[in-house]
Write a protein that holds these residues in place. Structure first.
Motif, PDB file in Angstrom:
ATOM      1  N   PRO A 164      22.622 -29.756  27.678  1.00 60.45           N
ATOM      2  CA  PRO A 164      21.931 -29.798  26.381  1.00 60.45           C
ATOM      3  C   PRO A 164      22.842 -30.069  25.194  1.00 60.45           C
ATOM      4  CG  PRO A 164      22.060 -27.553  27.213  1.00 60.45           C
ATOM      5  CD  PRO A 164      22.501 -28.439  28.319  1.00 60.45           C
ATOM      6  N   GLY A 195      25.819 -27.484  15.544  1.00 62.52           N
ATOM      7  CA  GLY A 195      25.257 -26.523  16.485  1.00 62.52           C
ATOM      8  C   GLY A 195      26.321 -25.564  16.934  1.00 62.52           C
ATOM      9  N   VAL A 206      23.160 -22.891  24.163  1.00 61.86           N
ATOM     10  CA  VAL A 206      23.299 -23.820  23.047  1.00 61.86           C
ATOM     11  C   VAL A 206      22.370 -23.389  21.911  1.00 61.86           C
ATOM     12  CG1 VAL A 206      23.003 -26.203  22.366  1.00 61.86           C
ATOM     13  CG2 VAL A 206      23.960 -25.679  24.577  1.00 61.86           C
ATOM     14  N   PHE A 207      22.924 -23.190  20.737  1.00 58.96           N
ATOM     15  CA  PHE A 207      22.152 -22.769  19.563  1.00 58.96           C
ATOM     16  C   PHE A 207      22.204 -23.859  18.507  1.00 58.96           C
ATOM     17  CE2 PHE A 207      22.209 -17.823  19.695  1.00 58.96           C
ATOM     18  CZ  PHE A 207      21.657 -17.865  20.964  1.00 58.96           C
ATOM     19  N   ASP A 208      21.116 -23.990  17.730  1.00 59.91           N
ATOM     20  CA  ASP A 208      21.171 -24.902  16.586  1.00 59.91           C
ATOM     21  C   ASP A 208      21.529 -24.092  15.335  1.00 59.91           C
ATOM     22  OD1 ASP A 208      18.870 -23.568  16.169  1.00 59.91           O
ATOM     23  OD2 ASP A 208      17.610 -25.303  15.805  1.00 59.91           O
ATOM     24  N   MET A 209      21.504 -24.766  14.185  1.00 61.54           N
ATOM     25  CA  MET A 209      21.996 -24.146  12.955  1.00 61.54           C
ATOM     26  C   MET A 209      21.187 -22.899  12.585  1.00 61.54           C
ATOM     27  SD  MET A 209      23.217 -26.125   9.633  1.00 61.54           S
ATOM     28  CE  MET A 209      21.770 -26.761   8.990  1.00 61.54           C
TER      29      MET A 209
END
Lengths: 96, 361
Positions: free
Chosen positions: B226, B289, B296-299
């Motif tokens: 991802p 990110g 996996v992380f976004d903002m």
């Protein structure tokens, strides 16, 4: 890429989608002092946002250019931008 | 032998004057040897010396250790144990970067990914300086020491992607098919070439992250990761040695401020942050990110992590919840007794009133 005729860049993209690469690489192509010569608005979308990425440019002669970055790769984008920038270059040369 | 020789020499030297004196008279023996020596020479067994040497040798050589009788000693490795053969030549910079990134990904629980658009060296310097001073202040308030371990570095996206796959999909301990040849196996003679001692990167028993085995294990996952769309263009990582929300909050308020939770430092208290160089650099940094403990992380999710209270805050919250539960339980238990008391009191009041009424009549 000829960037000296650009006055404003507006872009929006979701970095977790593949087409965002075009926008991101375009931003990386701008020179180090770009923030002093043009206005740059960047919006980073959240991961699950369905909105498509886009890039809008404004030139010194007032022309606005909306580019579909979902389809265009960075080379195509460069070609599009340079086509107009070259005409502006020529105009500037003729005016002397 | 030496003593016997010396004795013999002494004797010949002593006997020589007599030999010289008798030379004019009777015939002297050509080789004068004493009777004891002659006796020894005649009666000595010829194999005496050889026999003694053999017996000494067998006494000195130790018996082989027990483990060598059950498993044979493999042939000597042809590479140093710290430098096993790798899939890519080890002298290349990209190989060393791969090692560095794999180690970073395995050790850091939190990595923030930024895009850096043509930052100048002075701008990098200013941003790092501001970040470090802010993190030092956070460290002081929390009594920790993470500031010097939080690193902001530009990375090579392609090598980082490969290292990410190896760090996530390859477990060196899962590959334990190292050869332990049995001594009765004819192939384990000392001249045999056991596969894990050949300097070949394709050897399946080499388990380090630069090995060919690591590459073939991790490579099929290339298209599905991802974080893959993020790994192009100019990238920089900010690595944390531990997942500490107050430090994340400080970092985000410096690098990508957003008013309510992550306010930028005030111009009055922190003029260095509002310097033209720092601001010029910060405008060119984009938070893309993060990778938090393998996910996996976004903002927005990262802002959520940064907004958490940390252990101290959570403890306070827990105490509050437990306190309110206790109050509720006390109230509920009290309620039954109080209800009973109220009923009994009410009944008594009624009876008293009735008695008063009767007395009045």
């Amino acid at each position: 890429m000829i960037t000296k005729h650009i006055t404003e860049v507006t872009t929006r993209f979701n970095p977790f989608k593949k087409p965002s690469k075009t926008c991101r690489v375009f931003l990386a192509y701008l020179p180090a002092n770009a923030r002093t010569t043009m206005k740059i608005n960047t919006t980073v979308l959240p991961r699950d946002s369905p909105e498509p990425s886009f890039l809008k440019l404004k030139f010194k002669d007032g022309k606005e250019m909306q580019l579909d970055t979902e389809k265009l790769k960075i080379n195509d984008l460069e070609e599009e931008v340079d086509r107009h920038s070259r005409t502006l270059n020529r105009k500037a040369d003729l005016e002397g | 032998m030496i003593t016997r020789h010396s004795y013999y020499n002494t004797y010949t030297w002593l006997s020589s004057p007599s030999h010289r004196t008798s030379a004019s008279g009777a015939m002297a023996p050509i080789l004068p040897i004493c009777s004891r020596c002659l006796h020894h020479l005649h009666n000595k067994p010829t194999t005496f010396t050889t026999y003694r040497t053999l017996s000494t040798a067998s006494a000195i050589t130790p018996a082989p250790p027990i483990h060598q009788t059950t498993t044979s000693v493999p042939p000597i490795a042809r590479f140093p144990p710290t430098q096993p053969p790798s899939h890519k030549p080890p002298e290349y910079r990209k190989t060393q970067l791969h090692r560095q990134y794999t180690s970073l990904l395995r050790s850091a629980p939190l990595l923030l990914l930024f895009q850096h658009n043509n930052l100048k060296a002075t701008e990098w310097m200013a941003i790092r300086r501001e970040l470090h001073s802010a993190l030092l202040a956070t460290d002081e308030s929390l009594n920790t020491s993470y500031a010097s371990h939080i690193k902001f570095q530009a990375i090579q996206a392609g090598i980082f992607e490969s290292a990410l796959l190896v760090a996530e999909h390859y477990d060196p301990s899962s590959n334990n098919n190292a050869s332990t040849p049995h001594p009765t196996d004819p192939s384990t003679s000392s001249s045999a070439q056991i596969p894990n001692h050949l300097p070949s990167p394709q050897d399946p028993t080499l388990t380090h992250s630069l090995s060919h085995h690591a590459y073939t294990t991790a490579h099929p996952h290339k298209k599905t990761h991802p974080l893959r769309p993020l790994l192009s263009g100019p990238l920089a990582t900010l690595s944390f040695p531990t997942l500490s929300p107050p430090h994340i909050r400080t970092t985000l308020s410096i690098l990508s401020p957003k008013a309510p939770t992550f306010p930028a430092p005030l111009r009055r208290t922190n003029p260095g942050y509002w310097d033209a160089t720092t601001q010029g650099g910060l405008q060119k940094l984009l938070l893309l990110g993060a990778r938090v403990e393998g996910r996996v992380f976004d903002m927005e999710r990262i802002r959520w992590v940064g907004g958490l209270e940390g252990m101290e805050g959570l403890r306070g919250e827990l105490v509050g919840i437990l306190g309110s539960v206790g109050m509720g339980v006390t109230g509920a238990l009290e309620g039954v007794g109080r209800g009973l008391w109220m009923t009994v009191e009410g009944r008594r009041g009624m009876l008293e009133e009735e008695e008063k009424g009767k007395g009045g009549e």
